[in-house]
Design a protein around this motif. Structure first.
Motif, PDB file in Angstrom:
ATOM      1  N   ARG A 383     -10.201   1.689   6.941  1.00 52.10           N
ATOM      2  CA  ARG A 383      -9.524   1.292   8.175  1.00 52.10           C
ATOM      3  C   ARG A 383     -10.207   2.003   9.340  1.00 52.10           C
ATOM      4  NH1 ARG A 383      -8.487  -1.639   4.762  1.00 52.10           N
ATOM      5  NH2 ARG A 383      -6.452  -2.092   3.805  1.00 52.10           N
ATOM      6  N   ILE A 457     -10.440  -3.153   7.536  1.00 54.32           N
ATOM      7  CA  ILE A 457      -9.832  -3.687   8.751  1.00 54.32           C
ATOM      8  C   ILE A 457     -10.401  -2.857   9.897  1.00 54.32           C
ATOM      9  CG2 ILE A 457      -7.714  -4.067  10.054  1.00 54.32           C
ATOM     10  CD1 ILE A 457      -6.220  -4.331   7.438  1.00 54.32           C
ATOM     11  N   LYS A 478     -12.812  -7.263  16.459  1.00 54.41           N
ATOM     12  CA  LYS A 478     -11.765  -7.153  15.445  1.00 54.41           C
ATOM     13  C   LYS A 478     -12.208  -7.953  14.235  1.00 54.41           C
ATOM     14  CE  LYS A 478      -7.858  -6.454  18.586  1.00 54.41           C
ATOM     15  NZ  LYS A 478      -6.511  -6.926  19.000  1.00 54.41           N
ATOM     16  N   SER A 480     -11.983  -8.152   9.580  1.00 52.83           N
ATOM     17  CA  SER A 480     -11.340  -7.734   8.335  1.00 52.83           C
ATOM     18  C   SER A 480     -12.112  -8.335   7.178  1.00 52.83           C
ATOM     19  CB  SER A 480      -9.869  -8.168   8.300  1.00 52.83           C
ATOM     20  OG  SER A 480      -9.772  -9.581   8.388  1.00 52.83           O
ATOM     21  N   GLN A 482     -11.987  -8.536   2.539  1.00 55.44           N
ATOM     22  CA  GLN A 482     -11.451  -8.117   1.254  1.00 55.44           C
ATOM     23  C   GLN A 482     -11.975  -9.061   0.180  1.00 55.44           C
ATOM     24  OE1 GLN A 482      -7.162  -8.136   0.834  1.00 55.44           O
ATOM     25  NE2 GLN A 482      -7.216  -6.448  -0.624  1.00 55.44           N
TER      26      GLN A 482
END
Length: 739
Positions: A383, A457, A478, A480, A482
Motif C-alpha cells: 500500500r 494499491i 491512482k 491498483s 492483484q
C-alpha cells in the motif's frame, strides 16, 4: 559445660571426618564405570531415553557432586539406533549442601563436541517429539480386570515452588553443532563450530556472554559467519530479561547474493519484560555494507498479537551500489540515479504486516512524504500513499538495448535521407518511398512474473512529474493491482498549460499481456510533445485528443503491431511547418488571373485555423477518412493511412481554392468564377516526420482538374491544356506544394 562443648565439638568433627572418609571411599573405591548397564537401564526406565556411554565416567561426591562423561550419546526409545545427540565430553560439578536450600552452586560447566541432530520425516513427525516418551506397550489377549478404586480425598493444595537460585562460575561450549533436516520440504539448516563462553552466572547480575557460529542452509544455499557479544541480566521472579551492550556482527554469502559478500553489524540494548508483556530494542545501530541506520523498536502485547512500534533513520547512501554489493544489480539507468537516498520514518507492525508512517524519503533531490506499508507479508500486499515535490521517472527507466538503439539509428538515417532529397530538389522529386524500418523496440517491457504476484494499491501525487520527457504539473496517479490484473484509475495533470488524463488496465495473467488505455488531452502544444520524444515536429498548434486503444504483447513493437481502437483529434491555431501552401496557391491564382501580387511573400510556413479528423486503428495502422484543415483562402480535405508500425503516412489531399478572404484581400489572389471550386490534388507519402515536405502534386488527379477548368472539353489531353497556358503558369502549377 566447657567439657560438654568440647565433647560435642569432637563428636561433630568425628562425624565430618567419617563423611569425608565415606566420600573418599565411595569416589575411590566405587567405580561407576562398572555399572554402565545399570545406568543405561535407569535412563530407559526413568527418563525414557537410550543412553550410550562409550567413554569413562568420572565423578566426585563431596563437597562437590561432580560428573564427567566422555563419548556419550542419547537416542529415543522408539529409534535407539539413531542418536539425536552425542558429545565428546561433559563436565560439571555442584556443591552438595546448597542443593538442600534449593540453590545451585556450580563450578565451570564444560561441553565439548556436542552434536545435536533434529529431523522431521515425510509424515511431518519430528524426532524430538519422542524424547522422554515411553515406547507403546504391545496389546495382549488377556483382558485386564477393572481396577477398583478406593474413595480418595481431595489432595491438599500445594505451595508454589520456590525458584531455584543459580550460581555458576562459568559456562563453556566448544565445537558444538546443530543440524535440522526436513524430509517434507528438503530443507536443511545447520549451525556449526559453535563456541559459547560466559562469565559467572548469577541472577540479577550482568553475565558476560560471547557466542560465535557458522550458519548454513540449502534452500537457498547460504553461509553466515556470526559473532555475538554482550552482557546478559535476568530476574526470573520479575520475568525480566536484558541483554546489555549487545553487538552482533558477521558476514554472509550465498546464492541470493550472487557470489557477493555482505558484512553486517548491529548493536543496542535489548529488554524482554514478560510481566508487562513488552520487548524493547533501544539504541539500535545497524550497518549493512554501505547502509547505516539508527532507530528503536518496541513490541507490546506479547501474550496476544504482538504490536510493533518504533522509529527508523537511514543515513544518505548510494542505493544502486548497495544493491549491487548484495548481488541484486539494477538495470542500467541514468548516471547518478539512486545515488543519494535517505529515509526517516515511524514504524508500526504486527507479525504479518509492517508500515512506514510519517515517511520522509529523499531520493536524488526529490522528497517523498506519506505512508508505505506491506499489509500482508504472505500476499505481498503493498500500500503506497505518497506526495512528492518533483520526480523525474525517466531517470529510473532501464536504458534501451543495443538492438533498439541500432534500429532507431537506422530509421533516423532513412528519415534524413528522404528529407534531404525533398529539400534539395525543392519538392520536385518523386514521392518519397514509404518507410520500412521498424520504429519500435522489441525489448521486454514488463516483469510478468512479479506483476502476477503483486497486490498493490497506490495513490501518488507530484508537484511536477517528468515522464517520457514530458513535464507534468500537479500530477496525480491512482492505481491498483492483484493477481496479475492491474488497473490505472487515473493519471492526470497539467502539460504545457494544457491538461491530460489517462486511465486503463493491464491483464498480465497470460504470457501475452493485454493492455487497454483511454486518454484525453486538451489544448496541449503538439510540437512540444513531439520535441520531448526527440522528433522534429511537422506541425504546431494546440491539440485536443480523445482515444480508446487496446494492444497485446510485452514490447513496444508487439503492442503497436496489435494496436486497435479509435481516436479523434483537433489542432487549433496551428502552423504547417515548411509548407507555404497559401503563398504558392496565391501565386498560381495570380498567374491564372494574369495579375501580379501586391503583397510581399509571406512566411514559408502555413498557418491554419483548425486541423481535425478521426482515426480507426487496426493492427497498428490508423485510417483517417475525414482529414480537414481550415486555412484562410483554402479548404483542405484528405483521407489516408498512418502506419504506426513504421511511422509512415500515405494520404490523398484535395485543396479547394477560395482566394484571399481577408478584410482587405490582394486583388491578384481573388478567385474568379471560372476557378471557384477547383480542387488541387496532392499525394503525401513517406516518413511521418516529414509532414508536408513529403507531399507532391498528384499527377493522376491533374487530368480531372484540367477537365473541370476547361468545362465540357473533357476529351482534350492534359498536356494540350497545359501547353496553351503561359509557361510561367505551367511551371507554377507544377511547383505547387512541392516544398
Amino acid at each position: 559445660m566447657k567439657a560438654f562443648g568440647k565433647i560435642l565439638g569432637l563428636v561433630l568433627l568425628g562425624l565430618l571426618l567419617i563423611i569425608v572418609a565415606l566420600g573418599f571411599a565411595l569416589t575411590h573405591l566405587f567405580d561407576p564405570n562398572d555399572y554402565k548397564e545399570e545406568i543405561r537401564q535407569i535412563a530407559r526406565d526413568k527418563a525414557h531415553i537410550e543412553l550410550t556411554l562409550n567413554g569413562d565416567i568420572g565423578w566426585s561426591l563431596f563437597p562437590w557432586l561432580g560428573l564427567e562423561l566422555h563419548e556419550a550419546s542419547v537416542a529415543t526409545l522408539s529409534n535407539p539406533a539413531q542418536p539425536f545427540a552425542d558429545l565428546q565430553m561433559l563436565g560439571l560439578s555442584v556443591r552438595v549442601l546448597p542443593l538442600l536450600r534449593r540453590e545451585v552452586q556450580m563450578s565451570d560447566v564444560r561441553v565439548e563436541g556436542l552434536n545435536l541432530r533434529l529431523s522431521r520425516d515425510k509424515q511431518g513427525h519430528g524426532n524430538w517429539e519422542d524424547i522422554g516418551k515411553a515406547p507403546p506397550v504391545a496389546a495382549t489377549g488377556t483382558p485386564e480386570a477393572p481396577a477398583t478404586s478406593a474413595p480418595t480425598t481431595a489432595p491438599a493444595p500445594e505451595k508454589p515452588a520456590q525458584p531455584i537460585r543459580l550460581d555458576i562460575d562459568s559456562l563453556t561450549v566448544n565445537n558444538a553443532r546443530i543440524e535440522y533436516n526436513d524430509e517434507q520440504t528438503g530443507k536443511q539448516f545447520s549451525a556449526e563450530s559453535i563456541q559459547l563462553s560466559t562469565g559467572a552466572v548469577h541472577e540479577g547480575a550482568s553475565i558476560p556472554v560471547k557466542l560465535t557460529a557458522f550458519f548454513g542452509s540449502n534452500q537457498p544455499v547460504m553461509r553466515v559467519k556470526s559473532e555475538l557479544n554482550g552482557e546478559l541480566r535476568f530476574d526470573r521472579a520479575l520475568k525480566r530479561y536484558q541483554f546489555e551492550d549487545m553487538k552482533f556482527s558477521g558476514e554472509a554469502t550465498g546464492e541470493p547474493l550472487q557470489g557477493k559478500t555482505v558484512t553486517f553489524a548491529t548493536q543496542g540494548q535489548l529488554l524482554v519484560d514478560l510481566s508487562a508483556n513488552i520487548a524493547e530494542w533501544t539504541g539500535l545501530k545497524l550497518s549493512l555494507n554501505q547502509l547505516r541506520a539508527l532507530g528503536e523498536l518496541k513490541v507490546n502485547d506479547l501474550d496476544k498479537t504482538p504490536q510493533l512500534s518504533g522509529a527508523l533513520s537511514i543515513a544518505q547512501f548510494d542505493l544502486a551500489k548497495f544493491l549491487d554489493s548484495v548481488g541484486q544489480p539494477l538495470p542500467a539507468m541514468a548516471p547518478g540515479s539512486l545515488g543519494k537516498v535517505e529515509l526517516v520514518s515511524r514504524l508500526q507492525g504486527t507479525p504479518s504486516s509492517l508500515a512506514l508512517e510519517d515517511l520522509n524519503l529523499k531520493l536524488d533531490g526529490s522528497t517523498f512524504t506519506g505512508r508505505l506499508a506491506v499489509e500482508d507479508f504472505a500476499r505481498q500486499a503493498l500500500r503506497v500513499q505518497l506526495k512528492a515535490d518533483t520526480f523525474n521517472a525517466d531517470h529510473y527507466l532501464p536504458a534501451k538495448s543495443e538492438a533498439a538503439n541500432s534500429a532507431a539509428v537506422a530509421r533516423q538515417a532513412q528519415v534524413q535521407s528522404s528529407e534531404a532529397g525533398a529539400m534539395a530538389a525543392g519538392g520536385t522529386t518523386p514521392l518519397p518511398d514509404a518507410p520500412t524500418q521498424g520504429a519500435w523496440s522489441t525489448d521486454k517491457l514488463l516483469p510478468l512474473a512479479r506483476l502476477r504476484n503483486l497486490d498493490v494499491i497506490a495513490d501518488l501525487s507530484f508537484g511536477q512529474l517528468t515522464l517520457s520527457q514530458l513535464p507534468i504539473e500537479n500530477a496525480a496517479l491512482k492505481a491498483s493491482g492483484q493477481g496479475g490484473q492491474l488497473k490505472l484509475d487515473t493519471l492526470s495533470g497539467g502539460l504545457y498549460n494544457g491538461t491530460f488524463q489517462a486511465s486503463g488496465s493491464l491483464d498480465a495473467r497470460e504470457d501475452v499481456p493485454v493492455l487497454a488505455l483511454q486518454t484525453k488531452i486538451k489544448q496541449v502544444p503538439v510540437e512540444r510533445i513531439l520535441q520531448a520524444q526527440g522528433q522534429t515536429p511537422p506541425v504546431k498548434g494546440q491539440i485536443t485528443l480523445d482515444s480508446n486503444l487496446t494492444g497485446r504483447g510485452n514490447s513496444q513493437k508487439a503492442l503497436v503491431d496489435s494496436l486497435n481502437g479509435t481516436a479523434s483529434f483537433v489542432i487549433n491555431n496551428g502552423v504547417l511547418l515548411n509548407a507555404n501552401l497559401e503563398q504558392q496557391l496565391c501565386t498560381g491564382i495570380a498567374l491564372l488571373n494574369r495579375k501580379t501580387l501586391a503583397t510581399t511573400p509571406r512566411s514559408k510556413d502555413t498557418p491554419f485555423q483548425e486541423l481535425k479528423g478521426n482515426l480507426t486503428l487496426r493492427n497498428g495502422v490508423a485510417s483517417n477518412p475525414d482529414l480537414k484543415v481550415r486555412i484562410p483562402g483554402l479548404t483542405v480535405n484528405g483521407n489516408g493511412d498512418v502506419d504506426l508500425r513504421v511511422l509512415g503516412m500515405d494520404y490523398r489531399v484535395g485543396i479547394i481554392v477560395e482566394g484571399d478572404k481577408r478584410d482587405m484581400p490582394d486583388p491578384a489572389c481573388q478567385v474568379g468564377s471560372n476557378f471557384q471550386g477547383i480542387e488541387v490534388p496532392l499525394r503525401c507519402r513517406g516518413p511521418l516526420e516529414l509532414g508536408a515536405k513529403a507531399c507532391r502534386l498528384d499527377k493522376d488527379g491533374l487530368g480531372q482538374v484540367a477537365a473541370k477548368m476547361a468545362g465540357n472539353k473533357l476529351s482534350e489531353k492534359i498536356e494540350e491544356k497545359l501547353d496553351k497556358v503561359n509557361p510561367k503558369l505551367k511551371d507554377a502549377l507544377k511547383g505547387l506544394f512541392n516544398r
